[in-house]
Enzyme design. Structure first.
Site, short mmCIF file in Angstrom:
data_model
loop_
_atom_site.label_atom_id
_atom_site.label_comp_id
_atom_site.label_asym_id
_atom_site.label_seq_id
_atom_site.Cartn_x
_atom_site.Cartn_y
_atom_site.Cartn_z
N GLY A 15 0.93 -1.01 0.00
CA GLY A 15 0.06 0.18 -0.20
C GLY A 15 0.65 0.45 0.08
O GLY A 15 0.69 2.74 0.55
N GLY A 51 -0.37 4.45 -0.60
CA GLY A 51 -1.39 5.55 0.02
C GLY A 51 -0.97 6.56 0.62
O GLY A 51 0.22 6.65 0.17
N ASP A 70 2.45 -2.91 -4.09
CA ASP A 70 1.01 -1.86 -4.65
C ASP A 70 0.17 -1.86 -5.81
O ASP A 70 0.80 -1.99 -6.92
CB ASP A 70 1.18 -0.58 -4.22
CG ASP A 70 -0.04 0.63 -3.67
OD1 ASP A 70 -1.20 0.24 -4.43
OD2 ASP A 70 -0.04 0.42 -2.83
N ILE A 71 -0.73 -2.26 -6.08
CA ILE A 71 -1.75 -3.10 -6.69
C ILE A 71 -1.87 -0.94 -7.42
O ILE A 71 -2.22 -1.48 -9.31
CB ILE A 71 -3.40 -2.58 -6.92
CG1 ILE A 71 -3.62 -3.85 -7.89
CG2 ILE A 71 -3.63 -1.76 -6.36
CD1 ILE A 71 -5.25 -4.42 -7.54
N ASP A 73 -0.97 -6.88 -6.96
CA ASP A 73 -2.19 -7.56 -5.80
C ASP A 73 -1.78 -8.38 -4.73
O ASP A 73 -1.08 -9.28 -5.29
CB ASP A 73 -3.43 -8.41 -6.61
CG ASP A 73 -5.00 -7.95 -5.99
OD1 ASP A 73 -4.79 -8.09 -4.42
OD2 ASP A 73 -5.36 -8.22 -6.58
N TYR A 121 -15.11 -2.59 7.37
CA TYR A 121 -13.46 -1.86 7.49
C TYR A 121 -13.47 -1.97 9.35
O TYR A 121 -11.89 -2.95 9.49
CB TYR A 121 -13.57 -0.72 7.32
CG TYR A 121 -11.60 0.47 7.45
CD1 TYR A 121 -10.38 -0.05 6.56
CD2 TYR A 121 -11.71 1.05 7.81
CE1 TYR A 121 -9.45 0.18 7.47
CE2 TYR A 121 -10.91 1.71 8.63
CZ TYR A 121 -9.04 1.55 7.94
OH TYR A 121 -7.77 2.63 8.05
N LYS A 134 -10.31 -4.72 10.68
CA LYS A 134 -8.92 -4.67 11.55
C LYS A 134 -9.07 -5.24 12.69
O LYS A 134 -8.17 -5.13 12.57
CB LYS A 134 -8.98 -2.70 11.60
CG LYS A 134 -7.95 -1.72 9.98
CD LYS A 134 -7.00 -2.35 9.80
CE LYS A 134 -6.96 -0.92 8.44
NZ LYS A 134 -5.76 -1.38 8.66
#
Ligand code: AKB
Length: 337
Positions: free
Chosen positions: A10, A13, A35-36, A53, A153, A157
């Site tokens: 990620g 981000g 990261d995609i 992915d 979400y 988590k």
């Protein structure tokens, strides 16, 4: 010989971009990113980027055949608002993605005979307070309280925190030989605010959105009521928290999941801070009752005393320093430059 490396998922981000820059400055190990999305050039030039992915098992196998992962920062996730629109996809990315990486880190730990550090950012979304009265009376929520998330979400988590603990303590508990297990450490973040990136897909986004809109001189309609209160943190402190927790001696840690926080503001207090620096800003309230319901279920503040005690957590940026020294000067420069 495989090359030692840090893996950051990620990385495109908000946390990822800031973490890559900071880890590159430390320069302890080469950085791999997964990261995609493609990375910005500024980040890309600091790392070995792998675009793909986290659910791609073949890709993960290729990766560990070439690299010895020392520390894994698993940041890839679909955030809270985005996840409500595609809950099953969120579960795949947030839970199955994490499970695959935990498996990979468990295997790596055995191969190298030393635990891989698995660093996981969780969130205030792991909490769910039933109503505003309870939210007011439980101002500084501790890690084990109100673990009743209301979003996909938040559920993801909370469950992944438990998966991480399982893989670090109980994985293959019935096997004849106890494997070398990974070292799982997790922080529960409040709403994060970066001067350099604008968030997308989260529900704490109204704070940073207000600020970036004001600097861009565009009107902004805040999607929660003015009295809605949650904790926030400036991005440099979020990076500091991840890195300090990574470096903490294992013997010093009695817990594996830690609240961290910096300051707590209502939406109106946030707006006033923005107006102090951008007096012309046009910030109105247009609550979206559904998104607001999510923020209402999150704590007004977090008790981060375990993090302070066990690994010396202390934010560098209180509310004034965040706005005066980090957010406002950098955001001004970004939109004026
Ligand atoms: C979100 O709003 O989903 C995130 C978070 C609070 O974890 N910023």
């Amino acid at each position: 010989m495989r090359k030692k490396a840090i893996l950051i998922t990620g990385a495109s981000g908000e946390i990822g971009q800031a973490l890559v820059k900071s880890e590159a400055e430390l320069g302890e190990f080469p950085i791999l990113t997964l990261d995609i999305q493609p990375l910005d050039e500024e980040v890309r030039k600091l790392v070995t980027p792998i675009q793909g992915d986290i659910l791609d098992k073949a890709l993960l196998s290729r990766l560990i055949s070439e690299y010895e992962i020392v520390t894994l920062y698993h940041l890839a996730a679909l955030l809270s608002t985005r996840s409500e629109f595609t809950p099953e996809a969120a579960h795949r990315v947030n839970v199955e993605g994490t499970l695959g990486l935990l498996q990979m880190a468990a295997e790596q730990s055995e191969w190298r005979g030393e635990p891989v550090k698995f660093i996981f950012p969780s969130s205030i979304a792991a909490y769910g307070l039933p109503d505003l009265e309870t939210k007011t009376s439980y101002a500084r929520v501790r890690e084990w309280e109100w673990n009743y998330p209301r979003t996909m979400y938040g559920c993801n988590k909370l469950y992944c925190e438990q998966l991480g603990i399982y893989y670090s303590k109980y994985y293959r508990q019935l096997a004849a030989d106890r494997p070398v297990m990974l070292d799982f450490r997790c922080v529960r973040f409040p709403g994060l605010i970066s001067a350099f990136t604008v968030p997308s897909g989260g529900t704490s986004d109204y704070g940073p959105e207000m600020l970036h809109a004001a600097a861009k001189k565009v009107p902004y309609a805040c999607f929660v009521r003015e009295d809605v209160r949650i904790p926030f943190m400036a991005m440099p402190d979020a990076i500091k928290a991840l890195q300090h927790l990574t470096l903490a001696p294992r013997e010093a840690l009695r817990h594996q999941v830690f609240n961290v926080t910096s300051f707590s503001l209502s939406a109106e207090e946030f707006r006033q801070k923005v107006l102090k620096h951008f007096p012309e800003a046009q910030i109105a309230y247009q609550p979206d009752l559904k998104r607001q319901g999510i923020v209402d279920s999150w704590p007004a503040d977090l008790d981060d005393s375990a993090a302070c005690r066990e690994w010396g957590w202390q934010p560098d940026y209180d509310v004034d320093r965040s706005f005066d020294e980090y957010l406002v000067p950098n955001i001004r420069q970004r939109y004026q430059g």
